[in-house]
Design a protein around this motif. Structure first.
Motif, PDB file in Angstrom:
ATOM      1  N   LYS A   1      83.837  15.449  71.573  1.00 19.82           N
ATOM      2  CA  LYS A   1      83.857  16.961  71.958  1.00 19.82           C
ATOM      3  C   LYS A   1      83.637  17.811  70.705  1.00 19.82           C
ATOM      4  O   LYS A   1      83.095  18.898  70.866  1.00 19.82           O
ATOM      5  CB  LYS A   1      85.438  17.086  72.262  1.00 19.82           C
ATOM      6  CG  LYS A   1      85.740  18.337  73.152  1.00 19.82           C
ATOM      7  CD  LYS A   1      87.237  18.345  73.650  1.00 19.82           C
ATOM      8  CE  LYS A   1      87.541  19.613  74.632  1.00 19.82           C
ATOM      9  NZ  LYS A   1      88.835  19.319  75.176  1.00 19.82           N
ATOM     10  N   GLN A   2      84.101  17.190  69.495  1.00 19.26           N
ATOM     11  CA  GLN A   2      83.781  18.119  68.390  1.00 19.26           C
ATOM     12  C   GLN A   2      82.208  18.341  67.971  1.00 19.26           C
ATOM     13  O   GLN A   2      82.028  19.329  67.755  1.00 19.26           O
ATOM     14  CB  GLN A   2      84.555  17.310  67.142  1.00 19.26           C
ATOM     15  CG  GLN A   2      85.794  17.490  67.029  1.00 19.26           C
ATOM     16  CD  GLN A   2      86.477  16.734  65.895  1.00 19.26           C
ATOM     17  OE1 GLN A   2      85.684  16.338  65.180  1.00 19.26           O
ATOM     18  NE2 GLN A   2      87.802  16.769  65.950  1.00 19.26           N
TER      19      GLN A   2
ATOM     20  N   LYS B   1      90.140   7.359  73.119  1.00 17.86           N
ATOM     21  CA  LYS B   1      90.597   8.366  72.728  1.00 17.86           C
ATOM     22  C   LYS B   1      89.758   9.241  71.561  1.00 17.86           C
ATOM     23  O   LYS B   1      89.730  10.477  71.598  1.00 17.86           O
ATOM     24  CB  LYS B   1      91.907   8.695  72.720  1.00 17.86           C
ATOM     25  CG  LYS B   1      92.837   8.335  73.976  1.00 17.86           C
ATOM     26  CD  LYS B   1      94.338   8.239  73.769  1.00 17.86           C
ATOM     27  CE  LYS B   1      94.907   7.736  74.838  1.00 17.86           C
ATOM     28  NZ  LYS B   1      96.315   7.430  74.851  1.00 17.86           N
ATOM     29  N   THR B   2      89.818   8.415  70.523  1.00 20.05           N
ATOM     30  CA  THR B   2      89.116   8.860  69.426  1.00 20.05           C
ATOM     31  C   THR B   2      87.715   9.283  69.289  1.00 20.05           C
ATOM     32  O   THR B   2      87.278  10.223  68.857  1.00 20.05           O
ATOM     33  CB  THR B   2      89.329   8.013  68.045  1.00 20.05           C
ATOM     34  OG1 THR B   2      90.749   7.752  68.043  1.00 20.05           O
ATOM     35  CG2 THR B   2      88.917   8.560  66.828  1.00 20.05           C
TER      36      THR B   2
ATOM     37  N   GLN C   1      86.365  10.054  72.367  1.00 18.37           N
ATOM     38  CA  GLN C   1      86.442  11.136  73.337  1.00 18.37           C
ATOM     39  C   GLN C   1      86.360  12.586  72.303  1.00 18.37           C
ATOM     40  O   GLN C   1      85.791  13.585  72.805  1.00 18.37           O
ATOM     41  CB  GLN C   1      87.352  10.976  74.338  1.00 18.37           C
ATOM     42  CG  GLN C   1      87.367  12.003  75.363  1.00 18.37           C
ATOM     43  CD  GLN C   1      88.193  11.796  76.294  1.00 18.37           C
ATOM     44  OE1 GLN C   1      89.289  11.097  76.331  1.00 18.37           O
ATOM     45  NE2 GLN C   1      88.062  12.365  77.646  1.00 18.37           N
ATOM     46  N   ARG C   2      87.368  12.549  71.450  1.00 13.63           N
ATOM     47  CA  ARG C   2      87.665  13.603  70.588  1.00 13.63           C
ATOM     48  C   ARG C   2      86.550  13.878  69.744  1.00 13.63           C
ATOM     49  O   ARG C   2      86.114  15.141  69.665  1.00 13.63           O
ATOM     50  CB  ARG C   2      89.031  13.305  69.841  1.00 13.63           C
ATOM     51  CG  ARG C   2      89.295  14.641  68.827  1.00 13.63           C
ATOM     52  CD  ARG C   2      90.680  14.374  68.254  1.00 13.63           C
ATOM     53  NE  ARG C   2      90.929  12.810  67.901  1.00 13.63           N
ATOM     54  CZ  ARG C   2      90.499  12.758  66.478  1.00 13.63           C
ATOM     55  NH1 ARG C   2      89.835  13.461  65.662  1.00 13.63           N
ATOM     56  NH2 ARG C   2      90.902  11.504  66.091  1.00 13.63           N
TER      57      ARG C   2
END
Length: 105
Positions: free
Chosen positions: A72-73, A65-66, A68-69
């Motif tokens: 995205k950034q 999840k990290t 993926q985040r």
């Protein structure tokens, strides 16, 4: 300062919180470099799952999840390859024993 805070309707504590936070070093700077490198090594074809696996193999343990985040950034999106068209038939066609006569006697 108080006049600016009144105009922006921003509490004083919030202003100082964000100012202090901007001075901190980025916690994931090394991870972002690794993600960016892996993404470009594979010509943008790796998504967050495969990048997470490569990071684990390289000794950098991050949650998916990290990753993926952070992707995205950074604006990194996996390019999906087109699937090949397959129109061949598998197996044999059964013989037409009823000759399309479906009426019971």
């Amino acid at each position: 300062m108080t006049l600016l805070l009144e105009i922006t309707q921003l509490p004083r504590a919030t202003f100082y919180y964000h100012r202090k936070r901007m001075q901190k070093a980025d916690k994931y700077a090394e991870a972002k470099e690794g993600i960016n490198a892996i993404y470009h090594e594979n010509k943008g074809r790796y998504g967050y799952r495969r990048i997470t696996a490569v990071l684990h193999n390289r000794g950098m343990c991050l949650n998916h999840k990290t990753v993926q985040r952070l992707m995205k950034q950074l604006g990194l999106v996996c390019r999906v390859r087109m699937k090949k068209y397959r129109s061949y038939k598998v197996g044999k066609i059964a013989p037409n024993l009823l000759n399309q006569n479906f009426r019971a006697q």
